[in-house]
Design an enzyme around this catalytic site. Structure first.
Site, PDB file in Angstrom:
ATOM      1  N   LYS A 119      -2.923  13.904 -52.362  1.00  0.00           N
ATOM      2  CA  LYS A 119      -3.482  14.684 -51.251  1.00  0.00           C
ATOM      3  C   LYS A 119      -4.741  13.990 -50.765  1.00  0.00           C
ATOM      4  O   LYS A 119      -5.510  13.477 -51.569  1.00  0.00           O
ATOM      5  CB  LYS A 119      -3.833  16.107 -51.704  1.00  0.00           C
ATOM      6  CG  LYS A 119      -4.529  16.921 -50.610  1.00  0.00           C
ATOM      7  CD  LYS A 119      -4.670  18.380 -50.969  1.00  0.00           C
ATOM      8  CE  LYS A 119      -5.850  18.695 -51.842  1.00  0.00           C
ATOM      9  NZ  LYS A 119      -7.168  18.317 -51.257  1.00  0.00           N
ATOM     10  N   GLU A 121      -7.824  24.811 -45.147  1.00  0.00           N
ATOM     11  CA  GLU A 121      -8.892  25.482 -45.906  1.00  0.00           C
ATOM     12  C   GLU A 121      -9.947  26.095 -44.996  1.00  0.00           C
ATOM     13  O   GLU A 121     -10.457  25.430 -44.064  1.00  0.00           O
ATOM     14  CB  GLU A 121      -9.571  24.475 -46.857  1.00  0.00           C
ATOM     15  CG  GLU A 121     -10.718  25.107 -47.647  1.00  0.00           C
ATOM     16  CD  GLU A 121     -11.205  24.278 -48.826  1.00  0.00           C
ATOM     17  OE1 GLU A 121     -10.638  23.204 -49.093  1.00  0.00           O
ATOM     18  OE2 GLU A 121     -12.165  24.736 -49.480  1.00  0.00           O
TER      19      GLU A 121
HETATM   20  O1  KIV Z   1      -9.958  19.925 -54.826  1.00  0.00           O
HETATM   21  C1  KIV Z   1      -9.382  21.009 -54.639  1.00  0.00           C
HETATM   22  O2  KIV Z   1      -9.273  21.867 -55.524  1.00  0.00           O
HETATM   23  C2  KIV Z   1      -8.821  21.269 -53.315  1.00  0.00           C
HETATM   24  C3  KIV Z   1      -8.431  22.670 -53.003  1.00  0.00           C
HETATM   25  C4  KIV Z   1      -9.624  23.407 -52.536  1.00  0.00           C
HETATM   26  C5  KIV Z   1      -7.325  22.738 -52.031  1.00  0.00           C
HETATM   27  O3  KIV Z   1      -8.746  20.378 -52.513  1.00  0.00           O
END
Ligand code: KIV
Length: 293
Positions: free
Chosen positions: A124, A193
């Site tokens: 991600k 978010e």
């Molecule tokens: O790092 C994380 O936990 C995230 C979440 C807030 C989606 O990116």
């Protein structure tokens, strides 16, 4: 080949990228963060669909004030532990600050390390239109990418802190077009978010892949919460969207205090938590040291 059922939930294989894409509008996806083996095991046994090894670990596990200090090695270390704890769950590893922004080659290489050395199923990364080319390059290398728009914590300094995004037309349209850009670039899902519910609803309507909301209302295709928030283990930052489902912080403090009390009073360990020696062994030892057996 399907993954054996180690979960006790009846689910035999981890969800694949095509299955996750197909979940859009069919069912709500459930994602939590986890950073270690035991938490990942609990998440898998609870039947969550996806686990994120988020760079939030910098704040909730390592005690930094932001996610910026987190390194690729930190995420690799924690991803390996999570994958060992949740072998039948789709695990996404977060790409830390400056591991994908600098240039395309480094972005692909670092994403590849998270899969090859960390065992992640996907990576991600944060950002909208500005990172769309990076998403495209990583996807072209065969690595599934989850996007992340709205409040992007790695850019909190530029955003003026951990603030709700998309409150005016300019900001809302940047978040929307950012989500469209990363989805067009090949992201198989997008975290949204801290944006108003109606904006998240519009993004979910406009893009063809699942949106995973956090502080983005109920219209997203799935929801994620940070494990330490939902378990009541984090008490420094508490955004309003972070619903607590347990008070493990309180339970942990109570257990530590009970242990301390019993040790100080000589109650622990009792016979039930100790090993008895055979009487003749003790007698022989006493004789050997000159004491009566
Ligand atoms: O790092 C994380 O936990 C995230 C979440 C807030 C989606 O990116």
């Amino acid at each position: 080949m399907s993954t054996p059922d180690v979960t006790g939930t009846g689910r035999r294989a981890k969800l694949s990228v095509p299955e996750l894409r197909a979940a859009k509008r069919a069912r709500r996806l459930v994602m939590v963060t986890a950073y270690d083996y035991s938490m990942a095991r609990q998440a898998e046994q609870a039947g969550v669909d996806l686990i994120l090894v988020g760079d939030s670990l910098g704040m909730v596990v390592l005690g930094y004030d932001s996610t910026v200090p987190v390194t690729l090695d930190d995420i690799l270390h924690h991803t390996r532990a999570v994958v060992r704890g949740a072998p039948a769950t789709h695990v996404v590893a977060d790409m830390p600050f400056l591991t994908y922004q600098v240039d395309e080659a480094r972005a692909v290489e670092n994403a590849g390390r998270l899969m090859q050395e960390g065992g992640a199923d996907a990576v991600k990364l944060e950002g909208g239109r500005a990172v769309a080319d990076r998403v495209r390059a990583i996807v072209a290398a065969g690595i599934p990418v989850m996007g992340h728009v709205g409040l992007t914590p790695q850019s909190a300094a530029s955003l003026g802190g951990f603030r709700v995004q998309g409150r005016d037309v300019e900001s809302a349209s940047a978040v929307l077009s950012g989500a469209e850009a990363v989805a067009d670039a090949g992201a198989y899902a997008v975290v949204v978010e801290a944006v108003p519910t109606d904006l998240a609803a519009l993004i979910s309507e406009r893009i063809g892949v699942p949106t995973i909301g956090i502080g983005a209302g109920a219209a997203c295709d799935g929801q994620i919460l940070i494990a330490h928030d939902l378990l009541g283990l984090e008490d420094r930052v508490s955004p309003r969207f972070a619903k607590r489902y347990a008070d493990l912080g309180g339970a942990t403090r109570a257990a530590f205090a009970a242990f301390a009390g019993e040790v100080r009073e000589g109650i622990f360990p009792d016979a039930a938590h100790s090993y008895a020696a055979k009487p003749d062994v003790v007698a022989a030892l006493r004789r050997g040291t000159g004491e009566a057996g």
